[in-house]
Every structure is written in structure tokens, then in C-alpha cells.
Design a protein around this motif. Structure first.
Motif, mmCIF file in Angstrom:
data_model
loop_
_atom_site.group_PDB
_atom_site.id
_atom_site.type_symbol
_atom_site.label_atom_id
_atom_site.label_comp_id
_atom_site.label_asym_id
_atom_site.label_seq_id
_atom_site.Cartn_x
_atom_site.Cartn_y
_atom_site.Cartn_z
ATOM 1 N N ASP A 36 0.812 -1.212 0.000
ATOM 2 C CA ASP A 36 0.000 0.000 0.000
ATOM 3 C C ASP A 36 0.852 1.272 0.000
ATOM 4 O OD1 ASP A 36 -2.206 -1.641 0.001
ATOM 5 O OD2 ASP A 36 -2.801 -1.196 2.077
ATOM 6 N N LEU A 37 2.033 1.205 0.632
ATOM 7 C CA LEU A 37 2.910 2.376 0.689
ATOM 8 C C LEU A 37 3.928 2.404 -0.448
ATOM 9 C CD1 LEU A 37 3.557 2.577 4.543
ATOM 10 C CD2 LEU A 37 1.929 3.899 3.174
ATOM 11 N N GLY A 38 3.956 1.352 -1.263
ATOM 12 C CA GLY A 38 4.839 1.315 -2.421
ATOM 13 C C GLY A 38 6.311 1.145 -2.103
ATOM 14 N N THR A 51 -1.381 -1.898 13.546
ATOM 15 C CA THR A 51 -2.681 -1.269 13.721
ATOM 16 C C THR A 51 -2.673 0.017 12.885
ATOM 17 O OG1 THR A 51 -1.927 0.071 15.575
ATOM 18 C CG2 THR A 51 -2.830 -2.113 16.106
ATOM 19 N N ASP A 52 -3.772 0.742 12.879
ATOM 20 C CA ASP A 52 -3.806 2.025 12.168
ATOM 21 C C ASP A 52 -2.734 2.964 12.713
ATOM 22 O OD1 ASP A 52 -5.902 1.242 10.518
ATOM 23 O OD2 ASP A 52 -7.435 2.027 11.870
ATOM 24 N N GLU A 53 -2.559 2.975 14.036
ATOM 25 C CA GLU A 53 -1.515 3.808 14.639
ATOM 26 C C GLU A 53 -0.133 3.347 14.189
ATOM 27 O OE1 GLU A 53 -2.242 3.480 18.815
ATOM 28 O OE2 GLU A 53 -3.668 5.130 18.808
ATOM 29 N N GLY A 54 0.048 2.046 14.058
ATOM 30 C CA GLY A 54 1.316 1.511 13.594
ATOM 31 C C GLY A 54 1.629 1.935 12.171
ATOM 32 N N ILE A 55 0.618 1.976 11.328
ATOM 33 C CA ILE A 55 0.812 2.412 9.940
ATOM 34 C C ILE A 55 1.232 3.876 9.913
ATOM 35 C CG2 ILE A 55 -0.331 2.827 7.726
ATOM 36 C CD1 ILE A 55 -2.009 0.287 8.352
ATOM 37 N N GLU A 56 0.635 4.683 10.760
ATOM 38 C CA GLU A 56 1.036 6.091 10.836
ATOM 39 C C GLU A 56 2.489 6.208 11.287
ATOM 40 O OE1 GLU A 56 -0.676 8.673 9.624
ATOM 41 O OE2 GLU A 56 -2.071 7.117 8.982
ATOM 42 N N GLU A 57 2.890 5.362 12.221
ATOM 43 C CA GLU A 57 4.283 5.354 12.675
ATOM 44 C C GLU A 57 5.214 4.939 11.539
ATOM 45 O OE1 GLU A 57 7.309 6.041 15.331
ATOM 46 O OE2 GLU A 57 5.183 6.399 15.703
ATOM 47 N N VAL A 58 4.813 3.955 10.755
ATOM 48 C CA VAL A 58 5.615 3.515 9.606
ATOM 49 C C VAL A 58 5.756 4.664 8.605
ATOM 50 C CG1 VAL A 58 5.678 1.967 7.599
ATOM 51 C CG2 VAL A 58 5.068 1.071 9.846
ATOM 52 N N LYS A 59 4.685 5.384 8.371
ATOM 53 C CA LYS A 59 4.747 6.525 7.446
ATOM 54 C C LYS A 59 5.745 7.568 7.925
ATOM 55 C CE LYS A 59 0.028 6.129 5.678
ATOM 56 N NZ LYS A 59 -1.308 6.758 5.682
ATOM 57 N N LEU A 60 5.753 7.847 9.227
ATOM 58 C CA LEU A 60 6.718 8.795 9.783
ATOM 59 C C LEU A 60 8.141 8.283 9.620
ATOM 60 C CD1 LEU A 60 4.887 9.854 13.070
ATOM 61 C CD2 LEU A 60 5.190 11.218 10.995
ATOM 62 N N LEU A 119 9.195 6.243 7.327
ATOM 63 C CA LEU A 119 9.529 6.326 5.898
ATOM 64 C C LEU A 119 9.896 7.754 5.498
ATOM 65 C CD1 LEU A 119 6.886 3.958 4.279
ATOM 66 C CD2 LEU A 119 9.391 3.727 4.163
ATOM 67 N N GLU A 120 9.160 8.732 6.016
ATOM 68 C CA GLU A 120 9.486 10.131 5.727
ATOM 69 C C GLU A 120 10.900 10.456 6.190
ATOM 70 O OE1 GLU A 120 6.585 12.736 7.442
ATOM 71 O OE2 GLU A 120 4.943 11.850 6.288
ATOM 72 N N GLU A 121 11.236 10.025 7.392
ATOM 73 C CA GLU A 121 12.580 10.270 7.922
ATOM 74 C C GLU A 121 13.628 9.523 7.102
ATOM 75 O OE1 GLU A 121 15.588 11.737 10.433
ATOM 76 O OE2 GLU A 121 13.533 12.383 10.059
ATOM 77 N N TYR A 122 13.327 8.303 6.741
ATOM 78 C CA TYR A 122 14.250 7.495 5.938
ATOM 79 C C TYR A 122 14.524 8.176 4.597
ATOM 80 C CZ TYR A 122 15.960 3.629 3.093
ATOM 81 O OH TYR A 122 16.702 2.836 2.255
ATOM 82 N N HIS A 123 13.500 8.654 3.934
ATOM 83 C CA HIS A 123 13.670 9.322 2.637
ATOM 84 C C HIS A 123 14.358 10.680 2.774
ATOM 85 C CE1 HIS A 123 11.728 6.263 0.320
ATOM 86 N NE2 HIS A 123 10.615 6.348 1.031
ATOM 87 N N SER A 177 18.036 9.495 3.484
ATOM 88 C CA SER A 177 18.590 8.714 2.372
ATOM 89 C C SER A 177 17.746 8.903 1.125
ATOM 90 C CB SER A 177 18.632 7.235 2.732
ATOM 91 O OG SER A 177 19.281 7.041 3.954
ATOM 92 N N PRO A 178 17.723 10.097 0.522
ATOM 93 C CA PRO A 178 16.814 10.374 -0.595
ATOM 94 C C PRO A 178 17.050 9.494 -1.822
ATOM 95 C CG PRO A 178 18.354 12.170 -0.306
ATOM 96 C CD PRO A 178 18.563 11.223 0.840
ATOM 97 N N SER A 179 18.224 8.930 -1.994
ATOM 98 C CA SER A 179 18.485 8.120 -3.186
ATOM 99 C C SER A 179 18.004 6.680 -3.050
ATOM 100 C CB SER A 179 19.981 8.106 -3.504
ATOM 101 O OG SER A 179 20.696 7.510 -2.448
ATOM 102 N N LYS A 180 17.634 6.270 -1.813
ATOM 103 C CA LYS A 180 17.187 4.897 -1.585
ATOM 104 C C LYS A 180 15.665 4.833 -1.627
ATOM 105 C CE LYS A 180 21.065 3.743 1.365
ATOM 106 N NZ LYS A 180 21.466 3.230 2.665
ATOM 107 N N THR A 181 15.146 3.649 -2.017
ATOM 108 C CA THR A 181 13.693 3.434 -1.983
ATOM 109 C C THR A 181 13.353 2.183 -1.259
ATOM 110 O OG1 THR A 181 13.778 2.339 -4.125
ATOM 111 C CG2 THR A 181 13.197 4.691 -4.102
#
Length: 93
Positions: free
Chosen positions: A34-36, A71-80, A82-86, A89-93
């Protein structure tokens, strides 16, 4: 140290102090899709997360290793994460 049994609290504990709100969870495979992003990245980023962060392990009848789920809260944490990871490390996916 003296024990005073008469002073022990006899009040019932709270019904549930768990933070897993909601009635559904999503497997890490589903969240990655879902997050690609790759499943490996999701697993790597969430290694340090705890149940309070919306992460749980689901065990089946023949599954001793369990499946990482959010959980839904966990998905929000994953999104955060991922934002920090990108950001770092902007060149990594």
C-alpha cells in the motif's frame, strides 16, 4: 523491609491498558504494498517498534515465527519512519 498485607491495594486493575485501538490489523506485506515500498524496508525500519507503537506479532497454527502486523496507529508510525528514511537517504527506496 516489612510487608504489610493489610495495606495491599485490592482495587481491580484497569480493564485494558493496551494501545492497540481498533479491530483490525494489517500485515507488513500489505503495508509495504500500500505504501509502495519493499517488505524488507518495512521490516528494517520497524525493528525497534513496540506494541505501544502499533506493532504486533500474529501467530498461526503452524507459524512459530509469527507475522509482523500493524494497527492504524502503527501504519502512521511507519509513514513517519519512511518520511525520515527518505529525508536522510533520498536516493534509496
Amino acid at each position: 523491609m516489612e510487608l504489610r498485607s493489610a495495606k495491599l491495594r485490592t482495587q481491580p486493575a484497569a480493564a485494558c491498558s493496551c494501545s492497540a485501538k481498533g479491530y483490525h490489523v494489517y500485515t507488513f506485506e500489505r503495508v509495504a504494498r500500500d505504501l509502495g515500498v519493499s517488505e524488507a524496508l518495512i521490516q528494517e525500519l520497524t525493528l525497534g517498534l513496540e506494541p505501544e507503537d502499533g506493532v504486533i506479532w500474529v501467530y498461526g497454527t503452524n507459524d512459530d515465527d509469527g507475522i509482523l502486523a500493524f494497527t492504524d496507529e502503527g501504519i502512521e508510525e511507519v509513514k513517519l519512519l519512511l518520511e525520515e528514511y527518505h529525508r536522510v537517504s533520498p536516493s534509496k527506496t
